[in-house]
Design an enzyme around this catalytic site. Sequence first.
Site, PDB file in Angstrom:
ATOM      1  N   LYS A  55       0.863  -1.182   0.000  1.00 19.70           N
ATOM      2  CA  LYS A  55       0.000   0.000   0.000  1.00 19.70           C
ATOM      3  C   LYS A  55       0.901   1.234   0.000  1.00 19.70           C
ATOM      4  CE  LYS A  55      -1.646   3.099   1.841  1.00 19.70           C
ATOM      5  NZ  LYS A  55      -1.512   4.501   1.362  1.00 19.70           N
ATOM      6  N   GLU A 115       9.626   2.034  10.689  1.00 23.29           N
ATOM      7  CA  GLU A 115      10.744   2.951  10.520  1.00 23.29           C
ATOM      8  C   GLU A 115      10.137   4.331  10.346  1.00 23.29           C
ATOM      9  OE1 GLU A 115      13.663   0.515  11.533  1.00 23.29           O
ATOM     10  OE2 GLU A 115      13.839   2.644  11.108  1.00 23.29           O
ATOM     11  N   CYS A 152      14.225  10.907   5.683  1.00 23.98           N
ATOM     12  CA  CYS A 152      14.212  10.612   7.122  1.00 23.98           C
ATOM     13  C   CYS A 152      15.597  10.810   7.715  1.00 23.98           C
ATOM     14  CB  CYS A 152      13.747   9.184   7.346  1.00 23.98           C
ATOM     15  SG  CYS A 152      14.777   7.985   6.517  1.00 23.98           S
ATOM     16  N   GLU A 188      10.940  17.242  13.692  1.00 24.38           N
ATOM     17  CA  GLU A 188      11.234  16.897  12.295  1.00 24.38           C
ATOM     18  C   GLU A 188      10.503  17.884  11.391  1.00 24.38           C
ATOM     19  OE1 GLU A 188       9.462  13.342  10.377  1.00 24.38           O
ATOM     20  OE2 GLU A 188      11.512  12.866   9.794  1.00 24.38           O
TER      21      GLU A 188
HETATM   22  N1  LIG Z   1      12.829   5.812   8.876  1.00 25.39           N
HETATM   23  C1  LIG Z   1      12.663   5.652   7.575  1.00 25.39           C
HETATM   24  O1  LIG Z   1      13.177   4.704   6.944  1.00 25.39           O
HETATM   25  C2  LIG Z   1      11.802   6.635   6.825  1.00 25.39           C
HETATM   26  C3  LIG Z   1      11.941   6.695   5.440  1.00 25.39           C
HETATM   27  C4  LIG Z   1      11.121   7.589   4.743  1.00 25.39           C
HETATM   28  C5  LIG Z   1      10.200   8.408   5.414  1.00 25.39           C
HETATM   29  N2  LIG Z   1      10.108   8.309   6.767  1.00 25.39           N
HETATM   30  C6  LIG Z   1       9.184   9.163   7.493  1.00 25.39           C
HETATM   31  O2  LIG Z   1       7.917   9.214   6.822  1.00 25.39           O
HETATM   32  C7  LIG Z   1       7.330  10.505   7.002  1.00 25.39           C
HETATM   33  C8  LIG Z   1       6.949  11.084   5.644  1.00 25.39           C
HETATM   34  O3  LIG Z   1       6.236  10.121   4.895  1.00 25.39           O
HETATM   35  P1  LIG Z   1       4.640  10.195   4.779  1.00 25.39           P
HETATM   36  O4  LIG Z   1       4.176  11.612   4.780  1.00 25.39           O
HETATM   37  O5  LIG Z   1       4.219   9.316   3.663  1.00 25.39           O
HETATM   38  O6  LIG Z   1       4.210   9.522   6.168  1.00 25.39           O
HETATM   39  P2  LIG Z   1       2.725   9.084   6.623  1.00 25.39           P
HETATM   40  O7  LIG Z   1       2.890   8.429   7.932  1.00 25.39           O
HETATM   41  O8  LIG Z   1       1.775  10.206   6.477  1.00 25.39           O
HETATM   42  O9  LIG Z   1       2.277   7.968   5.538  1.00 25.39           O
HETATM   43  C9  LIG Z   1       3.034   6.789   5.381  1.00 25.39           C
HETATM   44  C10 LIG Z   1       2.135   5.706   4.833  1.00 25.39           C
HETATM   45  O10 LIG Z   1       1.130   5.393   5.799  1.00 25.39           O
HETATM   46  C11 LIG Z   1      -0.156   5.461   5.194  1.00 25.39           C
HETATM   47  N3  LIG Z   1      -1.109   5.828   6.244  1.00 25.39           N
HETATM   48  C12 LIG Z   1      -1.577   7.052   6.563  1.00 25.39           C
HETATM   49  N4  LIG Z   1      -2.437   6.968   7.600  1.00 25.39           N
HETATM   50  C13 LIG Z   1      -2.510   5.652   7.945  1.00 25.39           C
HETATM   51  C14 LIG Z   1      -3.210   4.910   8.939  1.00 25.39           C
HETATM   52  N5  LIG Z   1      -4.035   5.516   9.803  1.00 25.39           N
HETATM   53  N6  LIG Z   1      -3.034   3.565   9.004  1.00 25.39           N
HETATM   54  C15 LIG Z   1      -2.191   2.941   8.134  1.00 25.39           C
HETATM   55  N7  LIG Z   1      -1.498   3.577   7.166  1.00 25.39           N
HETATM   56  C16 LIG Z   1      -1.664   4.928   7.084  1.00 25.39           C
HETATM   57  C17 LIG Z   1       0.004   6.492   4.107  1.00 25.39           C
HETATM   58  O11 LIG Z   1      -1.010   6.367   3.133  1.00 25.39           O
HETATM   59  C18 LIG Z   1       1.387   6.132   3.561  1.00 25.39           C
HETATM   60  O12 LIG Z   1       1.270   5.045   2.671  1.00 25.39           O
HETATM   61  C19 LIG Z   1       8.371  11.338   7.725  1.00 25.39           C
HETATM   62  O13 LIG Z   1       8.097  11.360   9.113  1.00 25.39           O
HETATM   63  C20 LIG Z   1       9.670  10.581   7.488  1.00 25.39           C
HETATM   64  O14 LIG Z   1      10.632  10.793   8.502  1.00 25.39           O
HETATM   65  C21 LIG Z   1      10.896   7.449   7.491  1.00 25.39           C
HETATM   66  O1  LIG Z   2      14.030   8.508   3.787  1.00 23.86           O
HETATM   67  C1  LIG Z   2      14.699   7.481   3.632  1.00 23.86           C
HETATM   68  C2  LIG Z   2      16.171   7.502   3.863  1.00 23.86           C
HETATM   69  O2  LIG Z   2      16.555   8.834   4.085  1.00 23.86           O
HETATM   70  C3  LIG Z   2      16.913   6.863   2.753  1.00 23.86           C
HETATM   71  S1  LIG Z   2      18.501   7.519   2.454  1.00 23.86           S
HETATM   72  O3  LIG Z   2      19.153   7.771   3.743  1.00 23.86           O
HETATM   73  O4  LIG Z   2      18.325   8.752   1.725  1.00 23.86           O
HETATM   74  O5  LIG Z   2      19.214   6.489   1.700  1.00 23.86           O
END
Ligand SMILES: NC(=O)c1ccc[n+]([C@@H]2O[C@H](COP(=O)([O-])OP(=O)(O)OC[C@H]3O[C@@H](n4cnc5c(N)ncnc54)[C@H](O)[C@@H]3O)[C@@H](O)[C@H]2O)c1
Ligand SMILES: O=C[C@H](O)CS(=O)(=O)O
Length: 478
Positions: free
Chosen positions: A174, A249, A283, A380
């Site tokens: 998803k 994550e 992230c 963040e």
């Molecule tokens: N640690 C990592 O590896 C990593 C990597 C990339 C992004 N991120 C984090 O992700 C965030 C940005 O991404 P985003 O805006 O897509 O995050 P988000 O949490 O808004 O959405 C992530 C996913 O969850 C889904 N989602 C939303 N509400 C949900 C619910 N209630 N139940 C289940 N799924 C739901 C979304 O549709 C999407 O597919 C930032 O906080 C970033 O730090 C972390």
């Molecule tokens: O958001 C995901 C991670 O930041 C991947 S990377 O560190 O840019 O490889």
Amino acid sequence: MKRALNYVAGEWRESESGEWAAAYNPARPSEQVGEVTQSTREEVSRAVDAAEAAFAAWRGLPGMKRGKFLAAAARILEDRADAVAETMTREMGKTFAEARGEVLRGAAILHYYAGEGERSNGEHIPPADGKSLLYTRRIPLGAVGLITPWNFPVAIPVWKLAPALVYGNTVVLKPAGNSSVTACLLVEALEEAGLPPGVVNLVHGSGRLTGDALLEHPKLAAISFTGSNAVGRKIAEKASHRGLKYQLEMGGKNAVIVMEDADLDQAADMVVSGSMKSTGQKCTATSKVIVMSAVAEVFIERLTERLRSIRMGDGMEPETYYGPLSSRQAQQSVLSHIHQGQEEGARLLTGGKAPDAEGYHVEPTLFAGVTPSMSLAREEIFGPVLAVMEADSLDEAIGMANDTDFGLSAAIFTQSLSNALTFVSRIEAGMIKVNAETAGVEYQAPFGGLKQSSSHSREQGRAAMEFFTHTQTISLSL
Ligand SMILES: NC(=O)c1ccc[n+]([C@@H]2O[C@H](COP(=O)([O-])OP(=O)(O)OC[C@H]3O[C@@H](n4cnc5c(N)ncnc54)[C@H](O)[C@@H]3O)[C@@H](O)[C@H]2O)c1
Ligand SMILES: O=C[C@H](O)CS(=O)(=O)O
């Protein structure tokens, strides 16, 4: 304009809901780049049913055979790198060069896990009686849900689905709403690689509705989530309520420490890249720099000069350093953080505004005089905003870097081995860099955070096996 359909049991279908969400180019918001089918709960449930139905045959294949499907998909992605990258750029805004690099990174990850199908996944252990056969083996979990964010529309889905599949699981993916069209191109590559129907399934729609439908399905064996802490907490609560294996994550607040003996030009270059590439939407992006007071003035001057030379624009234009934020909501969130930083008394040195141009842009923004209690030092931001703080010792700087709920990535710039080893031994981060930027991970090594950045499993490399398999211990007395 592409229609993003569901892919369930080997068939592309639009949702019975008849509902669609339009996808627009964040660099040119008047340009519609796709429309995304909005699934019903029942359709998500049927996707899990399809994954469950395909599981027995898929797990029954030799690992080498499963790996060959991944290698074939990697080659298809490589052949289509330009087309997939252009779709990614127009759907979520990152530059074409970064998008293309990400597609090739996805292909490399698929190749890596293809090889996992040929590697041992257990061990022989000397038995106490010296006679019986004592050994372990890894077995797959079953049908696994993968929920992924928009900022790495290929790399993150692949670094989840590739290990899941090669270790014998089947999946329901998803993706985030503003990366749905790109996700379809990824799944098309897997389909054309010949994966049997039901092994990979793709559903689009509201995060909450699809997420809840996945988490409530009795046949779902595990959930792997990457995204915000707010959503991660909800998933953890639902998953633990039913004893479902889960992996999260999440966010980061990643610090760089710049010591007096650092190569200041190298540090400035790496801080700019780590904080501004992908418009800061990583992230692992650098969001705070803790510089020794003795070199602060010179370092800030070099940083400011570099930030002012950055060219924002449409990610399809070669000279663009970074593109727009991924959505109007993301842009407004970043501007709100900037406003709050100013309200709290931080000194705005450059940037801070949305330029008067088409697209959800924010200027490269630098604050100085940031103190540990300010939101710029703690929250963040997920945008091109950098906070500079000053310290008088490595001990003080490490304390400031660790003063966060997150623990994903951190870096130090120094020529001193003693400083580097002190930093490595005390920094509270899952990903530690010396004389390199906080962003960027190597797919063959474990990836994940400490504290609130993660649920404390690890992704990528051989570490992914820990989440996507169970270990069985077998003792044969013959
Ligand atoms: N640690 C990592 O590896 C990593 C990597 C990339 C992004 N991120 C984090 O992700 C965030 C940005 O991404 P985003 O805006 O897509 O995050 P988000 O949490 O808004 O959405 C992530 C996913 O969850 C889904 N989602 C939303 N509400 C949900 C619910 N209630 N139940 C289940 N799924 C739901 C979304 O549709 C999407 O597919 C930032 O906080 C970033 O730090 C972390
Ligand atoms: O958001 C995901 C991670 O930041 C991947 S990377 O560190 O840019 O490889």
